[in-house]
Motif scaffolding. Structure first.
Motif, PDB file in Angstrom:
ATOM      1  N   TRP A 158     -14.423  42.717 -18.162  1.00 55.14           N
ATOM      2  CA  TRP A 158     -13.543  43.834 -18.505  1.00 55.14           C
ATOM      3  C   TRP A 158     -12.882  44.388 -17.253  1.00 55.14           C
ATOM      4  O   TRP A 158     -11.710  44.718 -17.241  1.00 55.14           O
ATOM      5  CB  TRP A 158     -14.317  44.954 -19.206  1.00 55.14           C
ATOM      6  N   GLU A 159     -13.706  44.475 -16.207  1.00 57.25           N
ATOM      7  CA  GLU A 159     -13.186  45.023 -14.960  1.00 57.25           C
ATOM      8  C   GLU A 159     -12.111  44.109 -14.396  1.00 57.25           C
ATOM      9  O   GLU A 159     -11.045  44.547 -13.986  1.00 57.25           O
ATOM     10  CB  GLU A 159     -14.334  45.201 -13.969  1.00 57.25           C
ATOM     11  N   SER A 182      -5.239  52.864 -17.010  1.00 61.81           N
ATOM     12  CA  SER A 182      -4.100  53.350 -17.774  1.00 61.81           C
ATOM     13  C   SER A 182      -3.050  53.903 -16.822  1.00 61.81           C
ATOM     14  O   SER A 182      -3.365  54.637 -15.893  1.00 61.81           O
ATOM     15  CB  SER A 182      -4.553  54.452 -18.738  1.00 61.81           C
ATOM     16  N   ASP A 183      -1.813  53.515 -17.049  1.00 61.55           N
ATOM     17  CA  ASP A 183      -0.676  54.073 -16.310  1.00 61.55           C
ATOM     18  C   ASP A 183       0.417  54.363 -17.325  1.00 61.55           C
ATOM     19  O   ASP A 183       0.449  53.744 -18.381  1.00 61.55           O
ATOM     20  CB  ASP A 183      -0.181  53.063 -15.266  1.00 61.55           C
ATOM     21  N   PRO A 204     -10.708  59.366 -18.069  1.00 61.16           N
ATOM     22  CA  PRO A 204     -11.091  59.437 -16.670  1.00 61.16           C
ATOM     23  C   PRO A 204     -12.440  60.152 -16.481  1.00 61.16           C
ATOM     24  O   PRO A 204     -12.999  60.668 -17.442  1.00 61.16           O
ATOM     25  CB  PRO A 204      -9.983  60.295 -16.077  1.00 61.16           C
ATOM     26  N   MET A 205     -12.896  60.163 -15.250  1.00 59.75           N
ATOM     27  CA  MET A 205     -14.168  60.836 -14.977  1.00 59.75           C
ATOM     28  C   MET A 205     -14.197  61.324 -13.532  1.00 59.75           C
ATOM     29  O   MET A 205     -13.657  60.681 -12.640  1.00 59.75           O
ATOM     30  CB  MET A 205     -15.329  59.870 -15.225  1.00 59.75           C
ATOM     31  N   ILE A 259     -13.832  53.796 -18.733  1.00 61.31           N
ATOM     32  CA  ILE A 259     -13.279  54.816 -17.837  1.00 61.31           C
ATOM     33  C   ILE A 259     -12.355  54.201 -16.788  1.00 61.31           C
ATOM     34  O   ILE A 259     -12.648  53.135 -16.248  1.00 61.31           O
ATOM     35  CB  ILE A 259     -14.441  55.561 -17.143  1.00 61.31           C
ATOM     36  N   ASP A 260     -11.267  54.888 -16.525  1.00 64.92           N
ATOM     37  CA  ASP A 260     -10.378  54.482 -15.435  1.00 64.92           C
ATOM     38  C   ASP A 260     -10.911  55.091 -14.141  1.00 64.92           C
ATOM     39  O   ASP A 260     -10.584  56.223 -13.788  1.00 64.92           O
ATOM     40  CB  ASP A 260      -8.958  54.993 -15.725  1.00 64.92           C
ATOM     41  N   TRP A 261     -11.734  54.332 -13.456  1.00 64.74           N
ATOM     42  CA  TRP A 261     -12.453  54.875 -12.305  1.00 64.74           C
ATOM     43  C   TRP A 261     -11.573  55.109 -11.085  1.00 64.74           C
ATOM     44  O   TRP A 261     -11.997  55.738 -10.128  1.00 64.74           O
ATOM     45  CB  TRP A 261     -13.641  53.978 -11.932  1.00 64.74           C
TER      46      TRP A 261
END
Length: 872
Positions: free
Chosen positions: A10-11, A18-19, A67-68, A134-136
């Motif tokens: 996935w990574e 996301s953009d 996000p986080m 999450i978009d890290w």
RNA sequence: GCAGGGGUAGCCAAGUCAGGUCAAAGGCGCCAGGCUUAGGACCUGGUCCCGUAGUGGGUUCGUGGGUUCAAAUCCCACCCCCUGCACCA
């Protein structure tokens, strides 16, 4: 382990980044974690639910941003680091026993920064391991200078809107720590509670005697004032008045009257010579020595109301046998402390207890004669009057005391001067917050009332602290912004968090943010312009997820601050979830029933946890984590994996039609359930019910002839938000692509009808009968045509009298059906049923080991839904 | 005290908004049977009372009233339990 491989995949595929693009966006967040300890399975609930919805909206084609960040402010982090430094032995309990962190590791975390880095890394890893999408790239710490500039902007804006105010404020305080204290700063984690009480001012020639009381309304029944002749008293100048306090009491009270100065000292004996004037009534009363007066309690001076205080009565009788006034009635009778005391044994050692009971009785049921109103109201009325006459001061005490601080001293109440507040009491602001709330979706809807109520009663909230981590308060740099106040609008920061670092912190002025958020002024460069675009694209938060415990604070502040600062980009929804229980009990350190997330994943796998913790119960309920449910989930997951990975390419027949129709039916309902945040119902159908259906299917159809391709496809896509690992694994293995590249297939199979259902129920009935009686041959008698006709008309909701008039025999049938007649819904055609049964006769015979004959009913018992069963 | 939530079979817990197919889903526990050397796990059935060649009768959803042909579900009153009440994350 295949879950870990999928995470890597996935990574690599960049699935969670996301953009801004041309798709509609969906911005979803959950409260960021506080990294002062590792996470346990309880923490997994909110985040898993958030992730389920992030994934669900991706399936619907949205550009989802999840996000986080990390909340690195306040005192608990500092306190934890200090406790580690001090070698606090109770930490071993938490870190070693519960979380399995060796002493060599955690004992090094004596610097708050190291502590934060250690635990945030741990938490981040856990979240990745749970499969959170999450978009890290956007990760930040609230301690980052860039973020702090943003918080400064927030407070500048609030200040300019007049929402930051200054005033005094009572707090629980430790003199040794020189800091206000919360539960985590006390011995035994006690939360100090503050009560306000009234200091009544009695004028004497030497100044005002200040008596402390919780019952100011009783001053109408005063006979005298109690002091200790063997104690010292001080005269204090405060706001232009001379006030007299007990010297020992003053040690504490001085912290509540900022600016007061001692101007004189008096021996108790001297006071006995004076007379005091009672405010409001103007009556003059003597001053006597009272043995029971505690010089450290209250002000060291007590007003004496023998009619309504057992202590006062008891002491009063030692001095005189004169009568005294009684001013309160209970029922229609005089309420007298004396009577209460005597009728309850009249023992000196019971005074304390009885006095309390008596207070309570008079407060709840008493009627105040002089003011002509219930005691409850008289209390407020008296306070008002005292205030008018300038004859009272507000005093405070710890009501659940004594409470001791971590440093060992007794916690006192201190009145802070020049305290800064966020003025949630501002009526204009309240109105805006309410309007915003009204426009928002609240899940579950029942929570709305609680929000409304919280908005109503919220008053000024202290905005700064003198200790702890955080952003410096812009209007007093010696103070730090309190940590619930710096996390109310931070979601906006995520929208550009990974790009803002290209600017230097000092470039991030108020104007800089004004441009991004409001489009005011000119961009400093292209990048700046881009930041604004990012914000503009993503903001308005689409959903804020959080635990139910944050409703009355964080989430309400969130509403307030957005109403003030982002009225043009309002949040759209708040989703609130319950917590996690362990085997039916609350998780707690003392019970040792906390399971660290890491350990739980190792034992059960992420998918098992996701399903048990987040999707096995409705969103607002507490989920119960138990070994047995987790085991059940694990086994079913394995069953699905095995079943759906077995590639059978049999010819599709009626049975496959039945099963496919059924999954589509489930999917139809599941879509609505997802949208209504009823996750449990989604799993009920597609995980538990389908499990049973599959078993039936497999029992009906031998291996090699099955064809589950379409079922597997629909199932995997629909459950992929909840169990992403299992479904993606199956999908990739079976169909060669990721389940997350699919869009959600939609169906309109609202009502499910198939003869197989009838057949399945029939077999159950037969089995039941065979338990009671054996036989060699079974006759299945289908109900007569006219009965089917009646059923059909009942299902259509034809008027019952019409049915009877057309078919007189129906009367009997209706009598048998009773209430069921009103709700009957029988969708099957007689001919098709008979045909279907005949087609499956062989299966029946084989399955039951009986000869089977199907025909018309022979006796009268048959109903269309319950054929007659005759055993020979 | 104020505010919010809740009381359903041995336990946990659906159902209550839109009354009827509700003796009331599901899980746990318990009982019987199967599988097994045995235990665990798993599978099948049972689990309010009575009855029984099944689809029958009786009594249940905190307590007491009421509305209705019909109430766990609607209305009224009462009893009991839980949570929050701040400057703390």
């Amino acid at each position: 382990m295949e879950e870990e491989k999928l995470i890597e995949l996935w990574e690599k595929e960049g699935r969670h980044l996301s953009d801004p693009d041309s798709r509609p966006k969906y911005f979803i967040t959950a409260a960021f974690p506080y990294p002062n300890s590792p996470q346990h399975i309880g923490h997994a609930r909110t985040y898993t639910l958030t992730d389920i919805y992030a994934r669900f909206y991706r399936l619907l084609g949205y550009n989802v941003l999840f996000p986080m960040g990390f909340h690195v402010t306040g005192t608990p982090i500092v306190t934890m680091a200090e406790r580690i430094k001090e070698g606090d032995p109770s930490l071993a309990e938490v870190f070693e026993k519960i979380y399995g962190i060796p002493k060599e590791v955690y004992s090094k975390l004596t610097d708050p920064f190291d502590l934060v880095m250690f635990f945030s890394r741990e938490i981040e890893e856990g979240m990745k391991r749970m499969g959170y999408s999450i978009d890290w790239r956007r990760k930040f710490y609230t301690s980052d200078p860039h973020f702090q500039r943003f918080i400064e902007w927030q407070f500048q804006k609030l200040y300019k809107k007049g929402l930051i105010v200054k005033g005094t404020h009572p707090v629980a305080f430790s003199l040794k720590l020189n800091s206000s204290v919360g539960a985590h700063d006390t011995k035994g984690d006690v939360d100090p509670e503050i009560t306000e009480y009234t200091g009544v001012l009695f004028e004497t020639p030497l100044g005002y005697l200040v008596t402390a009381t919780l019952r100011p309304e009783t001053l109408y029944g005063i006979t005298n004032i109690w002091i200790r002749e063997d104690e010292d008293y001080v005269v204090v100048e405060y706001q232009g008045k001379k006030l007299i306090f007990g010297k020992k009491a003053w040690e504490i009270l001085q912290h509540q009257l900022p600016g007061a100065k001692i101007v004189d000292e008096i021996k108790g004996k001297e006071l006995l010579k004076l007379e005091a004037e009672v405010p409001i009534t103007g009556q003059r009363v003597p001053i006597w020595h009272g043995e029971f007066v505690d010089p450290e309690e209250g002000t060291g001076i007590v007003m004496s109301v023998p009619g309504h205080s057992l202590w006062d009565y008891y002491e009063y009788r030692k001095h005189t046998d004169q009568p005294y006034p009684v001013i309160i009635k209970v029922g229609n009778k005089e309420s007298k402390a004396e009577d209460y005391f005597k009728s309850h044994g009249g023992k000196e050692e019971d005074l304390e207890k009885l006095n309390e009971e008596f207070y309570h009785l008079e407060f709840t049921k008493g009627y105040h004669e002089p003011l002509g109103m219930p005691v409850k109201e008289a209390r407020e009325k008296t306070k008002e009057k005292l205030k008018e006459k300038d004859a009272m001061i507000e005093l405070y005490k710890i009501s659940n005391g004594p409470v001791y601080s971590r440093a060992g001293d007794k916690v006192i109440v201190k009145v802070l001067e020049n305290q800064w507040f966020i003025d949630y009491g501002n009526p204009e602001w309240k109105k805006k917050a309410k309007e915003l709330l009204a426009s928002m979706k609240i899940i579950p809807e029942e929570m709305r009332k609680r929000f409304e109520h919280t908005i109503d009663w919220l008053k000024r909230k202290a905005a700064t602290r003198s200790r702890g981590l955080g952003t410096k308060f812009p209007f007093d740099k010696s103070q730090i912004i309190e940590s619930l106040s710096d996390s109310t609008v931070y979601m906006a920061f995520y929208t550009f968090a990974h790009h803002i670092k290209e600017f230097k912190p000092e470039e991030l002025t108020e104007e800089f943010f004004d441009y991004i958020f409001y489009g005011i002024g000119e961009p400093v460069n292209e990048k700046h312009k881009e930041l604004r675009k990012m914000f503009d694209y993503y903001y308005g938060l689409d959903a804020r997820h959080s635990g139910v415990d944050l409703v009355t604070n964080h989430l309400t502040f969130f509403i307030f601050n957005h109403a003030a600062l982002f009225p043009h980009k309002p949040p759209k929804a708040i989703v609130v979830n319950g917590s996690v229980l362990m085997e039916g009990k609350k998780m707690s350190k003392s019970m040792g029933n906390i399971i660290p997330l890491k350990k739980a994943i190792e034992q059960w796998s992420a998918d098992v946890l996701r399903l048990t913790v987040a999707a096995s119960t409705e969103i607002i309920m507490d989920a119960n984590f138990s070994e047995s449910t987790a085991r059940g989930v694990k086994e079913r997951l394995e069953f699905y994996k095995k079943t759906f990975l077995t590639e059978d390419k049999g010819k599709k027949d009626e049975l496959d039609e039945w099963l496919e129709k059924k999954v589509k039916h489930y999917a139809t309902l599941a879509y609505d359930y997802y949208r209504a945040y009823e996750v449990r119902k989604v799993t009920n159908l597609l995980f538990y019910e389908l499990f049973k259906d599959l078993q039936w299917y497999m029992q009906r159809k031998p291996e090699g002839k099955r064809n589950l391709s379409e079922v597997a496809r629909i199932w995997a896509i629909y459950l992929s938000p909840i169990i992403p690992f299992t479904t993606d694994y199956i999908f990739r293995e079976r169909f060669g692509e990721s389940v997350f590249d699919q869009t959600l297939p939609m169906f309109r199979e609202w009502k499910f009808v198939h003869e197989e259902e009838f057949f399945r129920e029939l077999l159950e009935d037969i089995r039941h009968l065979l338990k009671l009686k054996k036989g060699k041959k079974l006759y299945i008698g289908i109900a007569k045509e006219w009965k089917f006709e009646v059923y059909k008309r009942l299902s259509r909701k034809d008027a019952i009298k019409d049915i009877v008039s057309q078919e007189p025999k129906a009367k009997e049938l209706l009598a048998k059906l009773k209430n069921k007649a009103y709700t009957l819904d029988f969708p099957y055609e007689r001919e098709r049923l008979i045909e279907y049964l005949n087609k499956n006769k062989d299966y029946l015979e084989k399955e039951l080991g009986l000869e089977v004959e199907i025909g018309e009913e022979k006796q009268k018992y048959a109903l269309p839904d319950k054929p007659e069963l005759l055993l020979e």
